[in-house]
Design a protein around this motif. Sequence first.
Motif: not given
Length: 197
Positions: A62-89
């Motif tokens: 689960v912790s690895l899956e969470k890290e993947i979700i965070i990392r990929e969401a951050q990459d997608l947000a950067k590509t989409g010019h979404i300047d918003q931090p990922v909600d880790i919880n």
Amino acid sequence: LISVMSDQILNIPELENDGIVFAKQGFNIIGTANTRDKGVNEMSGALKRRFNFETVEPVRDVSLEKEIIIREAQDLAKTGHIDQPVDINAAELLAVTYHELREGITEEGTKLEKPNAVMSTAEAVSVYYQTMSSAWYYGDGKTDLGELTQNLLGAVCKENKDDLEKLKSYFRIAVKEKSARKGGIWTEYLDTAKYLK
């Protein structure tokens, strides 16, 4: 593809030099498929013999899956010019949800009915990113758990409407149990069960 893979030659009559294109050193073909999907046409035995198969199992940690979700969401947000931090919880909550639905058991040991849907980490990333995009474009920039639940509903039930009852059951059993034990975000999550219609 059989002749291309066997002989590493492609015949294109419209080209000069007899229309033959030779593969260069390192030529490879990589194909992907979900094990649950049969696709439009079944792959022939002759074609199967020309591929090496590698099955990628779901993420079990689960912790690895969470890290993947965070990392990929951050990459997608950067590509989409979404300047918003990922909600880790929220990312952890989603990772736990996907893990438990996929495995058919909660971390507390309660058995669950597994949905027929492919509960992949890629789907979890998509659900999180949709929620993040919605918060950026239509909300106040904060993760809306109601939106997360609605996106989860779409991902789980898109192919089989029977999975709706399994998702409702997950909220009635697992989310309710976690809400009573942990409170906080799980209580907020439990309140979003009203979107499961």
